[in-house]
Design an enzyme around this catalytic site. Structure first.
Site, short mmCIF file in Angstrom:
data_model
loop_
_atom_site.label_atom_id
_atom_site.label_comp_id
_atom_site.label_asym_id
_atom_site.label_seq_id
_atom_site.Cartn_x
_atom_site.Cartn_y
_atom_site.Cartn_z
N ASP A 38 17.82 1.32 -10.59
CA ASP A 38 16.92 2.05 -11.76
C ASP A 38 17.54 3.52 -11.73
OD1 ASP A 38 15.00 2.54 -13.62
OD2 ASP A 38 13.87 3.76 -12.08
N ILE A 39 17.29 4.18 -12.71
CA ILE A 39 17.84 5.63 -12.77
C ILE A 39 16.93 6.74 -12.75
CG2 ILE A 39 19.04 7.68 -14.17
CD1 ILE A 39 21.03 5.19 -15.20
N ASP A 40 15.88 6.77 -13.85
CA ASP A 40 14.91 7.67 -14.12
C ASP A 40 13.80 7.54 -13.02
OD1 ASP A 40 15.32 9.64 -16.50
OD2 ASP A 40 16.02 7.59 -16.91
N ASP A 216 11.12 2.17 -10.13
CA ASP A 216 9.91 3.28 -9.91
C ASP A 216 8.87 2.99 -10.77
OD1 ASP A 216 11.62 4.40 -11.85
OD2 ASP A 216 9.95 6.05 -12.02
O1 LIG Z 1 14.43 2.46 -16.44
P1 LIG Z 1 14.78 4.11 -16.08
O2 LIG Z 1 16.11 4.42 -15.63
O3 LIG Z 1 13.93 4.60 -15.26
O4 LIG Z 1 14.33 4.66 -17.67
C1 LIG Z 1 12.98 4.84 -18.03
C2 LIG Z 1 12.85 5.71 -19.12
O5 LIG Z 1 13.40 7.00 -18.56
C3 LIG Z 1 13.37 8.09 -19.47
O6 LIG Z 1 11.98 8.45 -19.44
C4 LIG Z 1 11.57 8.88 -18.32
O7 LIG Z 1 12.15 9.88 -17.77
C5 LIG Z 1 12.20 11.42 -18.58
C6 LIG Z 1 13.10 12.13 -17.76
O8 LIG Z 1 12.68 12.42 -16.60
C7 LIG Z 1 10.82 11.68 -18.58
O9 LIG Z 1 10.58 13.03 -19.34
C8 LIG Z 1 9.81 10.67 -19.23
O10 LIG Z 1 8.70 11.27 -19.22
C9 LIG Z 1 9.97 9.29 -18.64
O11 LIG Z 1 9.23 8.48 -19.28
C10 LIG Z 1 14.15 7.95 -20.82
O12 LIG Z 1 13.95 8.99 -21.50
C11 LIG Z 1 13.47 6.51 -21.27
O13 LIG Z 1 14.34 6.15 -22.62
C12 LIG Z 1 13.77 5.45 -20.40
O14 LIG Z 1 13.19 4.09 -20.80
MG LIG Z 2 12.70 4.60 -13.55
#
Ligand SMILES: O=P(O)(O)OC[C@H]1O[C@H](O[C@H]2O[C@H](CO)[C@@H](O)[C@H](O)[C@H]2O)[C@H](O)[C@@H](O)[C@@H]1O
Ligand SMILES: [Mg+2]
Length: 265
Positions: A38-40, A216
């Site tokens: 996963d990224i974020d 996460d």
């Molecule tokens: O599946 P992921 O790679 O973890 O992506 C999930 C979502 O991540 C992003 O939102 C989240 O991260 C942002 C930056 O850190 C944060 O500001 C936000 O509150 C989080 O929900 C992204 O913007 C989404 O499109 C993804 O689905």
């Molecule tokens: Mg994530």
């Protein structure tokens, strides 16, 4: 090489736990494993807004080296739209699933995108207009998905819930709600991250390998369930919770990047 120092632990029964950590095995037998990341919140620290994330300069090349060690069996599996996520790791192009599994670029370069209907385009515009006066609420247009972020306005969550439910009924049965960290999304219902992992594992680069999925958030539970069922390993970044199906944990994105750096050094 020892990974015991890296705080990787498995607090629920896991066939790979015990003396040898999962990542130590990955290092010892790279030809046996496939890695789904996963990224974020997993590779990168969360930031206040979607565009404020920071990719440490060494990370793309470290992932590329790790991917080479795994003979290409490394994929990114994210809620981000595919092209946005892809450019974060430029100049490298890993196999990648975007929109929580609805979009995919396979190891052979073939891209599958989710369809964006004219009605969905209008729905995104309306959501943006309806929340224009909501200070701190951000609408992220992801093509065939849309995210309503309230990290900067947590008090808006209760108002966003019904708004997004209403938007979902307008979008129709091909979409679904996806909750996440300070975000409510409408994403294509066609696939989740578990489907994406299974689709990768059906392809020659990944086939026959055991999967390790690291994530996460709620959306990662689908890939945790899939790898658990297939005899792989599920690892959560952050504390383990009874609500999660992950069977191991890594304390932070920084710790995961440290493990990756050690693996490729
Ligand atoms: O599946 P992921 O790679 O973890 O992506 C999930 C979502 O991540 C992003 O939102 C989240 O991260 C942002 C930056 O850190 C944060 O500001 C936000 O509150 C989080 O929900 C992204 O913007 C989404 O499109 C993804 O689905
Ligand atoms: Mg994530």
């Amino acid at each position: 090489m020892s990974y015991q120092k890296q705080s990787l632990s498995a607090s629920k029964p896991d066939t790979a736990s015990g003396k040898d950590s999962i990542l130590a095995m990955l290092s010892a037998e790279p030809e046996k494993w496939a890695l789904f990341l996963d990224i974020d919140g997993t590779l990168l620290e969360l930031a206040e807004t979607p565009d404020d994330i920071v990719v440490p300069p060494s990370l793309p090349a470290n992932l590329d080296t790790l991917s080479t060690r795994l003979e290409g069996a490394l994929a990114l599996v994210t809620g981000r739209r595919l092209d946005y996520a892809d450019q974060l790791f430029s100049p490298f192009h890993f196999p990648i699933a975007g929109l929580h599994g609805a979009e995919r670029r396979d190891p052979d370069g073939r891209v599958r995108k989710a369809e964006v209907t004219a009605e969905f385009e209008r729905l995104k515009e309306d959501l943006t207009a309806e929340t224009a006066g909501w200070a701190g609420v951000l609408i992220e247009d992801k093509g065939a998905a849309v995210a309503a972020h309230y990290r900067l306005a947590p008090e808006r969550e209760l108002e966003l819930e019904p708004l997004m439910e209403q938007a979902l009924s307008r979008a129709g049965p091909n979409w679904t709600i996806q909750h996440g960290k300070m975000v409510i999304e409408i994403r294509p219902a066609s696939a989740d991250k578990g489907h994406a992992v299974e689709a990768f594992l059906a392809q020659p680069v990944f086939a026959g390998r055991r999967a390790i999925a690291i994530g996460d958030d709620v959306t990662d539970e689908a890939m945790f369930r899939t790898v658990n069922r297939l005899g792989g390993h599920s690892i959560r970044v952050g504390p383990l919770s009874p609500a999660s199906e992950a069977r191991g944990s890594i304390p932070s994105a920084e710790a995961l990047r440290g493990i990756i750096a050690t693996l490729v050094s």
